[in-house]
Design a protein around this motif. Structure first.
Motif, PDB file in Angstrom:
ATOM      1  N   ALA A 136      45.450  -0.502 -69.485  1.00 28.49           N
ATOM      2  CA  ALA A 136      45.351  -1.963 -69.654  1.00 28.49           C
ATOM      3  C   ALA A 136      45.313  -2.315 -71.148  1.00 28.49           C
ATOM      4  CB  ALA A 136      44.107  -2.485 -68.957  1.00 28.49           C
ATOM      5  N   LEU A 137      44.604  -1.486 -71.915  1.00 26.83           N
ATOM      6  CA  LEU A 137      44.510  -1.747 -73.354  1.00 26.83           C
ATOM      7  C   LEU A 137      45.895  -1.622 -73.992  1.00 26.83           C
ATOM      8  CD1 LEU A 137      42.030  -2.189 -75.344  1.00 26.83           C
ATOM      9  CD2 LEU A 137      42.467   0.154 -76.076  1.00 26.83           C
ATOM     10  N   LYS A 138      46.607  -0.592 -73.550  1.00 22.47           N
ATOM     11  CA  LYS A 138      47.945  -0.354 -74.087  1.00 22.47           C
ATOM     12  C   LYS A 138      48.898  -1.488 -73.708  1.00 22.47           C
ATOM     13  CE  LYS A 138      51.158   3.353 -74.772  1.00 22.47           C
ATOM     14  NZ  LYS A 138      51.599   4.687 -74.417  1.00 22.47           N
ATOM     15  N   ALA A 139      48.801  -1.910 -72.460  1.00 20.70           N
ATOM     16  CA  ALA A 139      49.692  -2.980 -71.984  1.00 20.70           C
ATOM     17  C   ALA A 139      49.441  -4.292 -72.735  1.00 20.70           C
ATOM     18  CB  ALA A 139      49.493  -3.188 -70.475  1.00 20.70           C
ATOM     19  N   ALA A 140      48.179  -4.480 -73.177  1.00 21.15           N
ATOM     20  CA  ALA A 140      47.827  -5.740 -73.848  1.00 21.15           C
ATOM     21  C   ALA A 140      48.217  -5.734 -75.328  1.00 21.15           C
ATOM     22  CB  ALA A 140      46.320  -5.968 -73.718  1.00 21.15           C
ATOM     23  N   THR A 141      48.507  -4.543 -75.850  1.00 19.78           N
ATOM     24  CA  THR A 141      48.756  -4.396 -77.288  1.00 19.78           C
ATOM     25  C   THR A 141      50.251  -4.337 -77.561  1.00 19.78           C
ATOM     26  OG1 THR A 141      46.710  -3.126 -77.365  1.00 19.78           O
ATOM     27  CG2 THR A 141      48.135  -2.958 -79.290  1.00 19.78           C
ATOM     28  N   ASP A 142      50.715  -5.081 -78.549  1.00 15.06           N
ATOM     29  CA  ASP A 142      52.139  -5.023 -78.900  1.00 15.06           C
ATOM     30  C   ASP A 142      52.306  -5.074 -80.418  1.00 15.06           C
ATOM     31  OD1 ASP A 142      51.968  -7.718 -79.701  1.00 15.06           O
ATOM     32  OD2 ASP A 142      52.456  -8.438 -77.678  1.00 15.06           O
TER      33      ASP A 142
END
Ligand code: PLP
Length: 382
Positions: A136-142
């Motif tokens: 989830a953390l990765k998906a939220a980070t761009d």
């Protein structure tokens, strides 16, 4: 007459001032009142105390002295990190702010406030043990994320977070990585290298209230919250709280010196307390017990009772405990941490947090266990 607290089990809320901190502070509460920015002798004396404390704080977290920015505590350090990195990021075209759902309000609220100012804010969820979901953390980070903030350890349930993995996610996206180590620092060896920005607070480890630091690693750029005299590399203006800073330096040095033995001591006591309560009661769940947990934290969810009433019964018996975050106690809203972990609103009412400290004894634990079991029995019989 008020019953004096004789068993203090709320060390996550605050700790007693250590002897080391008190003696380091005393001279600066008396005749050594100089302003640390003044050039004459009294000022230089105060400056020396601030510099010594800076060195001690730096050593305790594995940072360089010039990376320590003294603040008025953990709340200010967190606000400075979140807003300072977001504002700087915006100048580079980065408008994303990523936090976890279980952050302290000192992180969550500035993040939400930034959301109202036009930043894209995401709150990554956690599993049932109170550990952030890295996917989830990765998906939220761009590539447009300015800052990712993941606490070192949670203040309510004590769950330790995967800081290294979270930092890797932030860095891969080119974002600044912040960790609120206010609760982690007293119990876990913290290496400032793991984060770009790190918040710590004195009063959680034997220091005075109202002083803390944000570790700002070299090369990391943030905007200040306060503008003024240009202290602390222009990151935090304001006349130095010399006594508080001296107390912080002495407290953290002393705490870290004894940390390994304190951890051993409190972990054994905590385990004993947990066993005694779990054996003595039905319908009780230990929170965050599946993963790594702070050694001094025992967080329980007790069925069929109102935690606030339990705290009052414990208080009447001379035991200081809490439901979770001291900052939100008294508020009717159930804990956002327990909600994020999937605990129902109804069950969350029965939360009890017992946090041990260096001076907790076997006798304290025996008395607390018996009193909790008794008090829950009384509440359930009502
Ligand atoms: N962050 C965490 C995780 C905390 O537990 C606390 C205090 O409870 C804070 C920040 C705020 O620190 P301070 O009390 O120094 O403002």
């Amino acid at each position: 007459m008020q019953t004096p607290t004789s068993v203090y089990l709320d060390n996550a809320a605050t700790t007693p001032l250590s002897d080391a901190a008190r003696s380091a502070m005393e001279p600066f509460l008396g005749d050594r009142f100089g302003n640390a920015s003044s050039v004459y002798a009294a000022g230089r004396e105060a400056r020396k105390a601030v510099d010594e404390a800076r060195e001690r704080v730096a050593v305790a977290v594995g940072a360089r002295p010039d990376e320590v920015v003294f603040t008025s505590g953990g709340t200010e350090a967190d606000n400075l990190a979140l807003k300072g990195a977001a504002w700087h990021g915006r100048e580079q075209g980065h408008d994303g702010v990523v936090v976890t759902m279980i952050e302290h309000h000192a992180v969550l609220d500035p993040a939400r406030w930034l959301g109202k100012q036009g930043f894209r804010v995401s709150e990554a969820g956690v599993d049932a043990s109170g550990v952030v979901r890295l996917d989830a953390l990765k998906a939220a980070t761009d590539g447009k994320t300015a800052i990712v903030s993941v606490m070192w350890a949670n203040n309510e349930v004590g769950s330790v977070q995967p800081v290294a993995e979270a930092a890797a996610i932030a860095r891969a996206a080119g974002a600044v990585f912040h960790s609120d180590a206010v609760q982690g620092m007293p119990w876990i060896e913290i290496d400032a290298e793991s984060a770009d920005l790190l918040s710590i607070s004195a009063h959680k480890l034997g220091g005075p209230k109202g002083v803390g630091a944000l570790i700002v690693r070299r090369g990391v750029k943030i905007q200040p919250l306060f503008h003024g005299g240009g202290q602390e590399r222009e990151i935090r203006s304001g006349t130095y709280n010399v006594a508080g800073i001296a107390g912080f330096g002495a407290a953290i040095e002393d705490w870290v010196l004894h940390r390994a033995s304190t951890v051993e001591h409190v972990a054994a006591l905590r385990d004993g307390l947990q066993d005694a309560i779990v054996k003595g009661l039905t319908g009780v769940r230990v929170s965050a017990s599946d993963g790594e947990r702070l050694p001094n934290n025992l967080h329980l969810v007790i069925e069929g009772i109102d935690g606030e009433s339990l705290i009052l019964l414990l208080d009447a018996a001379g035991i200081a405990a809490s439901q979770g975050s001291a900052c939100s106690s008294g508020a009717a809203e159930p804990s956002h941490v327990l909600a994020a972990m999937g605990v129902s609103r109804d069950l969350a009412r029965g939360a009890l947090r017992l946090t041990l400290g260096p001076s907790t004894t076997d006798a304290d634990v025996d008395r607390a266990a018996t009193t909790v079991v008794d008090a829950v029995g009384k509440l359930r019989a009502r």
